[in-house]
Design an enzyme around this catalytic site. Structure first.
Site, PDB file in Angstrom:
ATOM      1  N   HIS A 248      11.129 -23.177  14.366  1.00 13.08           N
ATOM      2  CA  HIS A 248      12.564 -23.386  14.145  1.00 13.08           C
ATOM      3  C   HIS A 248      13.148 -24.518  15.006  1.00 13.08           C
ATOM      4  O   HIS A 248      13.808 -25.425  14.509  1.00 13.08           O
ATOM      5  CB  HIS A 248      13.355 -22.111  14.446  1.00 13.08           C
ATOM      6  CG  HIS A 248      12.862 -20.899  13.700  1.00 13.08           C
ATOM      7  ND1 HIS A 248      12.347 -20.968  12.434  1.00 13.08           N
ATOM      8  CD2 HIS A 248      12.831 -19.591  14.035  1.00 13.08           C
ATOM      9  CE1 HIS A 248      12.019 -19.758  12.024  1.00 13.08           C
ATOM     10  NE2 HIS A 248      12.298 -18.898  12.985  1.00 13.08           N
TER      11      HIS A 248
ATOM     12  N   ASP B  91       9.934 -21.991   6.696  1.00 11.23           N
ATOM     13  CA  ASP B  91      10.610 -21.877   7.988  1.00 11.23           C
ATOM     14  C   ASP B  91      12.067 -21.657   7.607  1.00 11.23           C
ATOM     15  O   ASP B  91      12.733 -22.585   7.138  1.00 11.23           O
ATOM     16  CB  ASP B  91      10.454 -23.177   8.791  1.00 11.23           C
ATOM     17  CG  ASP B  91      11.118 -23.080  10.148  1.00 11.23           C
ATOM     18  OD1 ASP B  91      12.232 -22.527  10.228  1.00 11.23           O
ATOM     19  OD2 ASP B  91      10.545 -23.549  11.139  1.00 11.23           O
ATOM     20  N   HIS B  92      12.549 -20.435   7.764  1.00 11.86           N
ATOM     21  CA  HIS B  92      13.843 -20.121   7.152  1.00 11.86           C
ATOM     22  C   HIS B  92      14.992 -20.947   7.739  1.00 11.86           C
ATOM     23  O   HIS B  92      16.045 -21.073   7.133  1.00 11.86           O
ATOM     24  CB  HIS B  92      14.128 -18.610   7.169  1.00 11.86           C
ATOM     25  CG  HIS B  92      14.593 -18.086   8.496  1.00 11.86           C
ATOM     26  ND1 HIS B  92      13.740 -17.772   9.510  1.00 11.86           N
ATOM     27  CD2 HIS B  92      15.829 -17.822   8.958  1.00 11.86           C
ATOM     28  CE1 HIS B  92      14.433 -17.337  10.543  1.00 11.86           C
ATOM     29  NE2 HIS B  92      15.708 -17.353  10.237  1.00 11.86           N
TER      30      HIS B  92
ATOM     31  N   LYS C 133       5.895 -17.708   8.369  1.00 10.94           N
ATOM     32  CA  LYS C 133       5.488 -18.028   9.728  1.00 10.94           C
ATOM     33  C   LYS C 133       5.064 -16.734  10.436  1.00 10.94           C
ATOM     34  O   LYS C 133       5.492 -15.675   9.985  1.00 10.94           O
ATOM     35  CB  LYS C 133       6.610 -18.720  10.494  1.00 10.94           C
ATOM     36  CG  LYS C 133       7.833 -17.832  10.750  1.00 10.94           C
ATOM     37  CD  LYS C 133       8.753 -18.413  11.764  1.00 10.94           C
ATOM     38  CE  LYS C 133       8.455 -17.959  13.150  1.00 10.94           C
ATOM     39  NZ  LYS C 133       8.946 -16.640  13.539  1.00 10.94           N
TER      40      LYS C 133
ATOM     41  N   ARG D  23       0.817  -1.220   0.000  1.00  6.85           N
ATOM     42  CA  ARG D  23       0.000   0.000   0.000  1.00  6.85           C
ATOM     43  C   ARG D  23       0.851   1.271   0.000  1.00  6.85           C
ATOM     44  O   ARG D  23       0.371   2.349  -0.287  1.00  6.85           O
ATOM     45  CB  ARG D  23      -0.926   0.008   1.222  1.00  6.85           C
ATOM     46  CG  ARG D  23      -2.151  -0.873   0.995  1.00  6.85           C
ATOM     47  CD  ARG D  23      -3.055  -0.880   2.187  1.00  6.85           C
ATOM     48  NE  ARG D  23      -2.321  -1.303   3.374  1.00  6.85           N
ATOM     49  CZ  ARG D  23      -2.880  -1.565   4.548  1.00  6.85           C
ATOM     50  NH1 ARG D  23      -4.180  -1.426   4.691  1.00  6.85           N
ATOM     51  NH2 ARG D  23      -2.160  -1.944   5.571  1.00  6.85           N
TER      52      ARG D  23
ATOM     53  N   LYS E 271      24.741 -15.020  20.616  1.00  4.00           N
ATOM     54  CA  LYS E 271      23.901 -15.515  19.519  1.00  4.00           C
ATOM     55  C   LYS E 271      24.482 -16.868  19.133  1.00  4.00           C
ATOM     56  O   LYS E 271      25.639 -16.961  18.698  1.00  4.00           O
ATOM     57  CB  LYS E 271      23.993 -14.529  18.356  1.00  4.00           C
ATOM     58  CG  LYS E 271      23.505 -15.075  17.019  1.00  4.00           C
ATOM     59  CD  LYS E 271      22.141 -14.545  16.668  1.00  4.00           C
ATOM     60  CE  LYS E 271      21.653 -15.076  15.336  1.00  4.00           C
ATOM     61  NZ  LYS E 271      20.213 -15.158  15.239  1.00  4.00           N
TER      62      LYS E 271
ATOM     63  N   GLU F  55      19.626 -15.930  21.329  1.00  5.12           N
ATOM     64  CA  GLU F  55      19.798 -14.660  20.605  1.00  5.12           C
ATOM     65  C   GLU F  55      20.230 -13.577  21.576  1.00  5.12           C
ATOM     66  O   GLU F  55      19.776 -13.558  22.739  1.00  5.12           O
ATOM     67  CB  GLU F  55      18.472 -14.234  19.984  1.00  5.12           C
ATOM     68  CG  GLU F  55      17.955 -15.194  18.947  1.00  5.12           C
ATOM     69  CD  GLU F  55      16.736 -14.594  18.264  1.00  5.12           C
ATOM     70  OE1 GLU F  55      16.922 -13.889  17.263  1.00  5.12           O
ATOM     71  OE2 GLU F  55      15.631 -14.819  18.749  1.00  5.12           O
TER      72      GLU F  55
HETATM   73  C1  BG6 Z   1      12.433 -15.306  13.334  1.00  6.88           C
HETATM   74  C2  BG6 Z   1      11.847 -14.818  14.633  1.00  6.88           C
HETATM   75  O1  BG6 Z   1      11.607 -16.284  12.768  1.00  6.88           O
HETATM   76  O2  BG6 Z   1      13.720 -15.854  13.573  1.00  6.88           O
HETATM   77  C3  BG6 Z   1      12.754 -13.794  15.271  1.00  6.88           C
HETATM   78  O3  BG6 Z   1      10.567 -14.233  14.389  1.00  6.88           O
HETATM   79  C4  BG6 Z   1      14.145 -14.349  15.431  1.00  6.88           C
HETATM   80  O4  BG6 Z   1      12.266 -13.369  16.533  1.00  6.88           O
HETATM   81  C5  BG6 Z   1      14.651 -14.927  14.102  1.00  6.88           C
HETATM   82  O5  BG6 Z   1      14.999 -13.282  15.834  1.00  6.88           O
HETATM   83  C6  BG6 Z   1      15.957 -15.647  14.292  1.00  6.88           C
HETATM   84  O6  BG6 Z   1      16.470 -16.009  13.037  1.00  6.88           O
HETATM   85  P1  BG6 Z   1      18.037 -16.189  12.806  1.00  6.88           P
HETATM   86  O7  BG6 Z   1      18.140 -16.682  11.408  1.00  6.88           O
HETATM   87  O8  BG6 Z   1      18.651 -14.846  13.033  1.00  6.88           O
HETATM   88  O9  BG6 Z   1      18.483 -17.175  13.834  1.00  6.88           O
END
Ligand code: BG6
Length: 489
Positions: free
Chosen positions: A241, A178-179, A149, A45, A336, A217
């Site tokens: 994840h 789901d990346h 997601k 938009r 992390k 994280e």
């Molecule tokens: C996302 C979550 O799916 O994954 C985030 O919504 C999270 O909260 C992120 O920070 C973490 O992804 P990665 O690839 O940085 O571990």
């Protein structure tokens, strides 16, 4: 006859497009992996022209694909990007998008990928409208829909969403992303387990003592509190994840590398995990919140949304009977790190002289999903120039050393390419999503009852609440980090 390939991004003005989708598509183009005759149509938009949208996403590529950005390659790539300003909840506007695409597509095969990078509460309406606008018929080429997601908020809503989208799309047209499954190191779990013969014979209850999965994280909720406060760590990280990682560690060997074979084995793991019922939540789960969470803008006063969770699961099948799986994830933690550590059993008898009560450390195999992607294996070695003293030493593999600094592509790159190729192996099937919710729901329900463990507060920059240490110490173990190393709490 020619073929066209349209990639339509709904919600194109959002962060995901700029940070992940366009940089990944740019890299695919640079590597010559996009199909012929492709174009990207961004839809949102916000008020962009084609040019100002291209500038907006170019800044994203410069920032997030810094190492590979090149002005000439970008210009070639950007020629194929256009923008449509509109509201996709309005049927007429969807029809206008369809008309625009039809004008570009010729009489040959015309494929379309629709990427829903929009608020989850719009999924249902958008898919229904796509169906009503006859934009998902596969008469002249494939039509695939990528859904980000979170897929549902609980089991009931995920089921409902599945039912609604199945009225419009066949399962083979749906790509629930789901990346984590696009990460190289996650894919390597299958290769490591099933393209080597060394580990599979010992990958079971006879040799494995317990398994730890950590997805830690350092970032806090930042500006995402409006979204996050209604979701929390269980829905944001665990249901998707972390459960995906668990299923890949625990799955039986699939018979082939085909999507259905792999997805069947993962679904079997979910159905064998023993649910943690509300009366058991205090003994098997820990929930935490970092101390300053409630100060973030968008967090409800007195919010009890967990930003940290630790759980103990058992898998009731032949392979894993009695082996605890400890999983934890949280925000605002000390580091992390996403990693999986398998602890093997200690030798049954020690013939070496050791102090009373001492035992050699167990062999540990750690799969470092990120950062410093790789694998570490620790074992006992004789300390030189001693009679029989032993120490933990390590064999390690690092992607960077073996494959070079830029060897690991962005997860979305692989996933987008798989959608274009029609390979759904790394996407979540409807049954797996529902099975995973079946495990998360009773915990969340239990946390709303008198059985709930207390919400434990932790300082940012630490390893989370002390209760998580108690959970695992109760069974005689302690958490490890740094790919299987001991660390100071
Ligand atoms: C996302 C979550 O799916 O994954 C985030 O919504 C999270 O909260 C992120 O920070 C973490 O992804 P990665 O690839 O940085 O571990």
């Amino acid at each position: 006859m020619s073929e066209t390939n349209a990639i339509v991004i709904f919600g194109a003005s959002g962060d995901l497009t700029r940070r992940k989708l366009i940089p990944s598509l740019y890299d695919l183009h640079r590597k010559g992996r996009l199909p012929e005759n492709w174009r990207i149509l961004g839809v949102a938009r916000s008020d962009y022209s084609d040019d100002s949208f291209r500038d907006h996403v170019e800044a994203g590529v410069k920032e997030f694909a810094k190492a590979t950005y090149d002005a000439k390659t970008w210009r070639e790539f950007a020629k194929n990007i256009t923008y449509f300003r509109g509201d996709i909840t309005e049927f007429e506007q969807l029809k206008a998008i369809d008309k625009l695409l039809c004008e570009w597509e010729d009489d040959g095969k015309s494929n379309r990928l629709y990427y829903l990078s929009i608020a989850p509460n719009l999924y249902e309406e958008t898919v229904t409208n796509l169906g009503a606008a006859k934009m998902v018929h596969e008469d002249h080429g494939w039509r695939r829909v990528v859904i980000e997601k979170p897929f549902g908020h609980d089991l009931a809503s995920a089921r409902h969403l599945n039912q609604v989208i199945h009225q419009v799309l066949s399962e083979s047209q749906i790509y629930r992303i789901d990346h984590y499954l696009g990460k190289e190191t996650v894919q390597n779990l299958l290769v490591f387990r099933f393209a080597n013969s060394l580990y599979e014979p010992v990958w079971n209850r006879n040799y494995i003592d317990h398994v730890q999965i950590t997805a830690a994280e350092t970032v806090d909720v930042g500006h995402r509190a409006n979204f996050y406060d209604g979701v929390g760590v269980m829905r944001d990280m665990m249901q998707n994840h972390v459960m995906q990682l668990l299923s890949l560690v625990a799955a039986e060997p699939p018979a082939s590398f085909h999507a259905e074979a792999i997805r069947n084995e993962k679904a079997k793991v979910f159905s064998a995990i023993r649910p943690i019922r509300p009366p058991d939540v205090a003994g098997c789960t820990v929930r935490g919140q970092y101390r300053t969470y409630r100060d973030a803008e968008g967090v409800a006063a007195g919010s009890t949304t967990p930003t940290y969770a630790a759980l103990r699961f058992y898998i009731d099948n032949w392979r894993w009977q009695g082996v605890p799986f400890y999983i934890r994830s949280g925000k605002a933690l000390a580091a992390k790190a996403t990693e999986i550590t398998i602890f093997f059993k200690r030798p049954p008898h020690v013939m070496f002289p050791m102090p009373e009560g001492a035992k050699p450390a167990p062999n540990r195999l750690s799969i470092c999903i990120q950062p410093d992607e790789g694998i570490h294996f620790s074992f006992q070695a004789k300390v030189p120039d001693t009679a029989a003293e032993m120490r933990d030493v390590e064999m390690s593999f690092h992607y960077e050393e073996s494959f070079g600094a830029l060897s690991i592509p962005e997860a979305y790159e692989r996933l987008l390419l798989d959608v274009i190729k029609g390979d759904a192996s790394l996407f979540t099937r409807s049954d797996a999503i529902e099975l995973s919710w079946e495990l998360i729901d009773p915990i969340l329900e239990g946390w709303e009852t008198n059985y709930a463990p207390p919400l434990s507060f932790y300082e940012s920059g630490t390893w989370g609440p002390a209760e998580a240490n108690h959970l695992i110490a109760h069974d005689g173990f302690h958490w490890v980090y740094g790919c299987g190393h001991d660390y100071e709490e």
